[in-house]
Scaffold this active site. Structure first.
Site, short mmCIF file in Angstrom:
data_model
loop_
_atom_site.label_atom_id
_atom_site.label_comp_id
_atom_site.label_asym_id
_atom_site.label_seq_id
_atom_site.Cartn_x
_atom_site.Cartn_y
_atom_site.Cartn_z
N HIS A 61 -10.21 -8.39 -18.77
CA HIS A 61 -10.89 -7.19 -18.29
C HIS A 61 -10.78 -6.02 -19.26
CE1 HIS A 61 -9.70 -8.82 -14.06
NE2 HIS A 61 -10.79 -9.42 -14.52
N LYS A 70 -3.39 0.34 -21.58
CA LYS A 70 -2.50 -0.09 -20.49
C LYS A 70 -1.11 -0.41 -21.03
CE LYS A 70 -6.31 -2.16 -17.90
NZ LYS A 70 -6.90 -3.40 -17.39
N TYR A 130 1.38 -1.52 -14.14
CA TYR A 130 0.84 -1.00 -15.39
C TYR A 130 0.35 0.42 -15.25
CZ TYR A 130 -3.52 -2.97 -13.40
OH TYR A 130 -4.56 -3.32 -12.58
N ASP A 169 -14.19 -13.12 -12.26
CA ASP A 169 -13.73 -13.75 -13.50
C ASP A 169 -14.42 -15.08 -13.76
OD1 ASP A 169 -12.14 -11.58 -14.04
OD2 ASP A 169 -10.34 -12.47 -13.20
#
Length: 181
Positions: A61, A70, A130, A169
């Site tokens: 992603h 991130k 994250y 996905d």
């Protein structure tokens, strides 16, 4: 805190110093001054926490709008975490870095803006935390196929079984078709 180089210089493994005894442990997981010195100045604006079961693969992603860097870590379980360089003018364009992150090794991975990110759960369950440098924007969200042959990520699939994917996905675009930076 130790900052470890990877084969893609902008992606860093961050290893905390852990102080432990029979009562447990203490570690510093983030310090702005050290992070900025080793990874470049960033401001984190959002923190996320997800829980996933064994065999789940999330990713690859990234966002084309509100592009996110991130800083990722695992607080329970173990994952294989991947960053793919989507920056067309980078010397590492199309290359990937994969690192095992676990509650046991306490490592973190810095995935800068301009990279696709994904992870595969290797333990029974994993909790993934994250920090992000920008807010989630579903309008700019992109999912690249986890098994795109032009990227050729060496996922450590248990018994060679296909991972458990979300509909998003499963419908991911090829690396070739994916928007680049």
């Amino acid at each position: 805190m130790k900052f470890i180089e990877t084969k893609i210089p902008d992606v860093k493994i961050i290893e905390p110093t852990v102080f432990g005894d029979e009562r447990g442990f203490f570690m510093e997981t983030f310090r702005t001054s050290l992070f900025n010195e080793n990874c470049g100045e960033r401001e984190f604006v959002q923190e996320n926490h997800s829980k996933s079961s064994h065999g789940i693969l999330r990713g690859l992603h990234y966002q084309t709008e509100n592009t996110q860097g991130k800083l990722v870590r695992v607080v329970s379980g173990e994952v294989f975490d991947v960053a793919v360089d989507m920056r067309e003018h980078s010397s590492t364009f199309g290359q990937w870095v994969g690192v095992v992150l676990s509650a046991e090794n306490k490592r973190q991975l810095w995935v800068p803006e301009g990279f696709a990110h994904g992870f595969y759960v290797m333990s029974d369950e994993a909790e993934f935390v994250y920090k992000c440098t920008d807010y989630y924007n579903p309008k700019g969200d992109v999912s690249v196929k986890w098994d795109d042959p032009s990227i050729a990520i060496e996922w450590p699939l248990v018994d060679g079984k296909q991972p458990n994917l979300s509909d998003k996905d499963r419908a991911g675009v090829s690396f070739e078709q994916a928007p680049k930076f």
